[in-house]
Motif scaffolding. Structure first.
Motif, PDB file in Angstrom:
ATOM      1  N   ARG A 102     -13.069 -63.798  51.438  1.00  0.00           N
ATOM      2  CA  ARG A 102     -13.051 -62.585  50.610  1.00  0.00           C
ATOM      3  C   ARG A 102     -13.627 -62.867  49.223  1.00  0.00           C
ATOM      4  NH1 ARG A 102      -8.656 -60.823  48.930  1.00  0.00           N
ATOM      5  NH2 ARG A 102      -7.223 -62.510  49.428  1.00  0.00           N
ATOM      6  N   PHE A 103     -13.249 -64.019  48.649  1.00  0.00           N
ATOM      7  CA  PHE A 103     -13.701 -64.347  47.284  1.00  0.00           C
ATOM      8  C   PHE A 103     -15.230 -64.507  47.246  1.00  0.00           C
ATOM      9  CE2 PHE A 103      -9.468 -66.784  46.252  1.00  0.00           C
ATOM     10  CZ  PHE A 103      -8.783 -65.584  46.232  1.00  0.00           C
ATOM     11  N   ILE A 104     -15.743 -65.277  48.218  1.00  0.00           N
ATOM     12  CA  ILE A 104     -17.187 -65.571  48.191  1.00  0.00           C
ATOM     13  C   ILE A 104     -17.989 -64.290  48.435  1.00  0.00           C
ATOM     14  CG2 ILE A 104     -19.050 -66.800  49.387  1.00  0.00           C
ATOM     15  CD1 ILE A 104     -16.973 -69.061  49.943  1.00  0.00           C
ATOM     16  N   LYS A 105     -17.535 -63.493  49.390  1.00  0.00           N
ATOM     17  CA  LYS A 105     -18.266 -62.254  49.679  1.00  0.00           C
ATOM     18  C   LYS A 105     -18.251 -61.331  48.454  1.00  0.00           C
ATOM     19  CE  LYS A 105     -18.013 -58.529  52.797  1.00  0.00           C
ATOM     20  NZ  LYS A 105     -17.283 -57.896  53.867  1.00  0.00           N
ATOM     21  N   SER A 106     -17.102 -61.227  47.813  1.00  0.00           N
ATOM     22  CA  SER A 106     -17.024 -60.387  46.607  1.00  0.00           C
ATOM     23  C   SER A 106     -17.935 -60.928  45.513  1.00  0.00           C
ATOM     24  CB  SER A 106     -15.588 -60.335  46.082  1.00  0.00           C
ATOM     25  OG  SER A 106     -14.754 -59.698  46.988  1.00  0.00           O
ATOM     26  N   ALA A 107     -17.953 -62.257  45.353  1.00  0.00           N
ATOM     27  CA  ALA A 107     -18.808 -62.840  44.313  1.00  0.00           C
ATOM     28  C   ALA A 107     -20.275 -62.517  44.593  1.00  0.00           C
ATOM     29  CB  ALA A 107     -18.605 -64.357  44.258  1.00  0.00           C
ATOM     30  N   PRO A 139     -15.136 -56.222  43.219  1.00  0.00           N
ATOM     31  CA  PRO A 139     -13.948 -56.853  42.635  1.00  0.00           C
ATOM     32  C   PRO A 139     -13.201 -57.739  43.628  1.00  0.00           C
ATOM     33  CG  PRO A 139     -13.944 -54.467  42.280  1.00  0.00           C
ATOM     34  CD  PRO A 139     -15.051 -54.765  43.233  1.00  0.00           C
ATOM     35  N   ILE A 140     -12.626 -58.814  43.106  1.00  0.00           N
ATOM     36  CA  ILE A 140     -11.850 -59.742  43.920  1.00  0.00           C
ATOM     37  C   ILE A 140     -10.373 -59.451  43.726  1.00  0.00           C
ATOM     38  CG2 ILE A 140     -11.138 -62.170  44.116  1.00  0.00           C
ATOM     39  CD1 ILE A 140     -14.002 -62.953  43.437  1.00  0.00           C
ATOM     40  N   ARG A 141      -9.693 -59.147  44.799  1.00  0.00           N
ATOM     41  CA  ARG A 141      -8.248 -58.932  44.724  1.00  0.00           C
ATOM     42  C   ARG A 141      -7.550 -60.282  44.752  1.00  0.00           C
ATOM     43  NH1 ARG A 141      -5.901 -57.190  49.015  1.00  0.00           N
ATOM     44  NH2 ARG A 141      -7.879 -56.767  50.036  1.00  0.00           N
ATOM     45  N   LEU A 142      -6.814 -60.561  43.679  1.00  0.00           N
ATOM     46  CA  LEU A 142      -6.106 -61.840  43.592  1.00  0.00           C
ATOM     47  C   LEU A 142      -4.616 -61.559  43.704  1.00  0.00           C
ATOM     48  CD1 LEU A 142      -5.887 -64.861  42.884  1.00  0.00           C
ATOM     49  CD2 LEU A 142      -6.001 -64.207  40.469  1.00  0.00           C
ATOM     50  N   THR A 202      -5.498 -75.178  42.972  1.00  0.00           N
ATOM     51  CA  THR A 202      -4.909 -73.848  42.763  1.00  0.00           C
ATOM     52  C   THR A 202      -5.974 -72.797  43.104  1.00  0.00           C
ATOM     53  OG1 THR A 202      -5.628 -73.602  40.471  1.00  0.00           O
ATOM     54  CG2 THR A 202      -3.486 -74.700  40.838  1.00  0.00           C
ATOM     55  N   VAL A 203      -5.506 -71.587  43.336  1.00  0.00           N
ATOM     56  CA  VAL A 203      -6.443 -70.505  43.650  1.00  0.00           C
ATOM     57  C   VAL A 203      -7.359 -70.240  42.451  1.00  0.00           C
ATOM     58  CG1 VAL A 203      -6.559 -68.035  44.194  1.00  0.00           C
ATOM     59  CG2 VAL A 203      -4.939 -69.513  45.407  1.00  0.00           C
ATOM     60  N   ARG A 204      -6.835 -70.353  41.239  1.00  0.00           N
ATOM     61  CA  ARG A 204      -7.680 -70.178  40.030  1.00  0.00           C
ATOM     62  C   ARG A 204      -8.790 -71.230  39.979  1.00  0.00           C
ATOM     63  NH1 ARG A 204      -7.533 -65.776  36.636  1.00  0.00           N
ATOM     64  NH2 ARG A 204      -5.510 -64.823  36.886  1.00  0.00           N
ATOM     65  N   GLU A 205      -8.449 -72.459  40.313  1.00  0.00           N
ATOM     66  CA  GLU A 205      -9.478 -73.512  40.316  1.00  0.00           C
ATOM     67  C   GLU A 205     -10.564 -73.198  41.345  1.00  0.00           C
ATOM     68  OE1 GLU A 205      -6.808 -77.412  38.979  1.00  0.00           O
ATOM     69  OE2 GLU A 205      -6.852 -76.825  41.091  1.00  0.00           O
ATOM     70  N   ILE A 206     -10.147 -72.674  42.500  1.00  0.00           N
ATOM     71  CA  ILE A 206     -11.120 -72.311  43.540  1.00  0.00           C
ATOM     72  C   ILE A 206     -12.034 -71.189  43.040  1.00  0.00           C
ATOM     73  CG2 ILE A 206     -11.332 -71.177  45.808  1.00  0.00           C
ATOM     74  CD1 ILE A 206     -10.553 -74.127  46.040  1.00  0.00           C
ATOM     75  N   LEU A 207     -11.442 -70.209  42.372  1.00  0.00           N
ATOM     76  CA  LEU A 207     -12.260 -69.101  41.865  1.00  0.00           C
ATOM     77  C   LEU A 207     -13.284 -69.611  40.852  1.00  0.00           C
ATOM     78  CD1 LEU A 207      -9.425 -66.443  41.593  1.00  0.00           C
ATOM     79  CD2 LEU A 207     -11.463 -66.263  43.042  1.00  0.00           C
ATOM     80  N   GLY A 208     -12.860 -70.554  40.009  1.00  0.00           N
ATOM     81  CA  GLY A 208     -13.794 -71.152  39.042  1.00  0.00           C
ATOM     82  C   GLY A 208     -14.929 -71.851  39.770  1.00  0.00           C
ATOM     83  N   ALA A 209     -14.597 -72.575  40.823  1.00  0.00           N
ATOM     84  CA  ALA A 209     -15.630 -73.305  41.579  1.00  0.00           C
ATOM     85  C   ALA A 209     -16.596 -72.328  42.250  1.00  0.00           C
ATOM     86  CB  ALA A 209     -14.961 -74.198  42.624  1.00  0.00           C
ATOM     87  N   ILE A 210     -16.066 -71.235  42.794  1.00  0.00           N
ATOM     88  CA  ILE A 210     -16.947 -70.244  43.445  1.00  0.00           C
ATOM     89  C   ILE A 210     -17.879 -69.615  42.398  1.00  0.00           C
ATOM     90  CG2 ILE A 210     -16.963 -67.979  44.600  1.00  0.00           C
ATOM     91  CD1 ILE A 210     -14.430 -68.894  46.120  1.00  0.00           C
ATOM     92  N   GLY A 211     -17.346 -69.364  41.212  1.00  0.00           N
ATOM     93  CA  GLY A 211     -18.183 -68.823  40.135  1.00  0.00           C
ATOM     94  C   GLY A 211     -19.326 -69.783  39.810  1.00  0.00           C
ATOM     95  N   ARG A 212     -19.005 -71.080  39.730  1.00  0.00           N
ATOM     96  CA  ARG A 212     -20.045 -72.070  39.383  1.00  0.00           C
ATOM     97  C   ARG A 212     -21.094 -72.177  40.504  1.00  0.00           C
ATOM     98  NH1 ARG A 212     -15.582 -74.632  37.565  1.00  0.00           N
ATOM     99  NH2 ARG A 212     -15.457 -76.228  39.186  1.00  0.00           N
TER     100      ARG A 212
END
Ligand code: NAD
Length: 318
Positions: free
Chosen positions: A192-197, A202-205, A247-257
Motif C-alpha cells: 500500500r505504501f509503495i503504490k501510494s508513493a 495519500p498513505i493511510r498510516l 519501525t513503520v516510520r523508518e520504512i516510510l522514510g526508506a520508501i520516500g528515499r
C-alpha cells in the motif's frame, strides 16, 4: 521430486513454486482464487510457473475437494493456502478464516495421512505470539494471539501437532514474520505504501508509526520453506524472520528515499489485532535448516518498488 504447493497463486506460494521449478522439481500447484484480492494479480503471480512444463495447476477449493490422490502421488506438500490478514479477521469474516485456514489445513493433513504420511510444511505466522512477553521471541514463548487470524494460524499449528502425534504425519511448521518483496499482497503495508508513493495518493498510516516489525524478504522466506521440506525435524516449529527490526516510520522514510517522492501521510487509529512489535529469534532455523537471511531491507524494498512500477505499467495493478 514432485511436490504439491497449496496457495500456489498467492504471494509466497507462487514464489515457492518458481524456486522449486528452478531446482528441477515437478510441482502441482493448487489454488481456488479466493476473492480477497483480484484474480488478475494471482494469475500474474502464476505466469512464470505456468510457462514451465514441469508445472501443473489444479484449480480447486481445499475446503471441499478431495486432494488425497494428489498428495499421495507427491513427495510432500507445501501448505500455504489460507485466508490471510489480521484486520479483516474480526466479525462475520471469521468464518472464512475458519474455512480456508483451519478446515482446509485439517483436510490437507488428512490427505497427507491417507497418502502414507507425506511430509507437510505448514505456513504459520508470528501472529501466534500476540504481544510477545520478550523479544526476540523464541519458538518456546507463550502463544497468546490477539487477533482471530492469529488464532486460526495457531489452530493450524495444533492440527499439525495432533496429526504428527496421532498418525505420524511429519509436519513442520514455519512462523513467518511479515514477508515482503515482489508480489506482496495488496492489503499489506509495504504494498500500500509503495503504490501510494508512486501514484501520489495519500498513505493511510494506522497508529503513530512507532510500531515495529521483523521484516522478511520473500526470497529468504522461500529458501527456508524449501529447506524445511528436507531438513526440518518432523513436528518442529521454526521462526522465519529477516533479522532486522524496523519501525513503520523508518520504512516510510526508506520508501520516500527509494522512490524520490514526498509521502502524503494520513494518520488513523491503531487497529485492533495489530501487535506493537515483532522480532524473531531464528537460532533454531539457522541451526537446523541452515537458514541465513541474505537480504537487507533497503535492497529488498528497492526490489519491491521496481516490481510495483512494472505491475502498474503493465496494468496488473491499478
Ligand atoms: P495469499 O493470499 O497471497 O496466498 C494464499 C492463497 O491461498 C491465495 O491465492 C488463495 O486464493 C489461496 N486459498 C485460500 N483458501 C483456499 C482454499 N480453500 N483452497 C485453495 N486455495 C485457497 O497469502 P500469502 O501472503 O502468500 O500467505 C501465504 C501463507 O503464509 C498463508 O498461510 C499466510 O497465513 C502465511 N503467512 C503469510 C505472511 C506474510 O507476511 N505474507 C506472514 C505469516 C504467515
Amino acid at each position: 521430486m514432485r511436490y504439491v504447493v497449496t496457495g500456489a497463486a498467492g504471494f509466497i506460494g507462487s514464489s515457492v513454486c518458481d524456486v522449486l521449478l528452478e531446482g528441477g522439481h515437478e510441482v502441482v500447484g493448487i489454488d481456488c482464487f479466493t476473492d480477497y484480492y483480484p484474480r488478475a494479480i494471482k494469475e500474474s503471480n502464476l505466469a512464470r510457473a505456468r510457462a514451465v512444463p514441469a508445472f501443473r495447476f489444479v484449480e480447486l477449493d481445499l475446503a471441499e475437494a478431495d486432494v488425497t490422490s494428489i498428495a499421495g502421488d507427491s513427495d510432500g506438500v507445501f501448505h500455504l493456502a489460507a485466508q490471510p490478514g489480521v484486520r479483516e479477521s474480526w466479525g462475520a469474516q471469521f468464518a472464512t478464516y475458519v474455512r480456508d485456514g483451519i478446515l482446509a489445513t485439517q483436510r490437507v493433513l488428512e490427505a497427507a495421512r491417507a497418502g502414507g504420511g507425506k511430509r507437510v510444511v505448514y505456513a504459520s505466522s508470528s501472529s501466534v505470539y500476540g504481544n510477545a512477553e520478550r523479544l526476540p521471541a523464541a519458538e518456546t514463548a507463550t502463544l497468546r494471539p490477539i487477533s482471530p487470524y492469529g488464532i486460526s494460524k495457531h489452530a493450524g499449528e495444533e492440527l499439525c501437532s495432533a496429526y504428527a502425534a496421532g498418525f505420524g504425519v511429519p509436519a513442520v511448521t514455519l512462523r513467518y514474520f511479515t514477508v515482503y518483496g515482489p508480489r506482496q499482497r495488496p492489503d499489506m503495508a509495504f504494498h500500500r505504501f509503495i503504490k501510494s508513493a508512486l501514484t501520489g495518493t495519500p498513505i493511510r498510516l494506522h497508529g503513530d508509526g512507532s510500531q515495529s516489525r521483523d521484516f522478511t524478504f520473500v526470497a529468504d522466506a522461500v529458501t527456508a520453506t524449501v529447506s524445511a521440506m528436507t531438513r526440518g525435524t518432523p513436528g518442529a516449529v521454526y521462526n522465519i524472520g529477516g533479522g532486522a527490526r524496523w519501525t513503520v516510520r523508518e520504512i516510510l522514510g526508506a520508501i520516500g528515499r527509494i522512490t524520490g517522492r514526498t509521502l502524503n501521510l494520513l494518520q488513523t487509529d491503531a487497529q485492533p489485532g495489530d501487535v506493537r512489535h515483532t522480532e524473531a529469534d531464528t537460532t533454531k532455523a539457522r541451526r537446523e535448516l541452515g537458514y541465513s537471511p541474505k537480504s537487507d531491507v533497503m535492497s529488498g524494498l528497492a526490489e519491491q518498488v521496481a516490481w510495483t512500477r512494472r505491475a502498474l505499467a503493465s496494468g496488473v495493478l491499478d
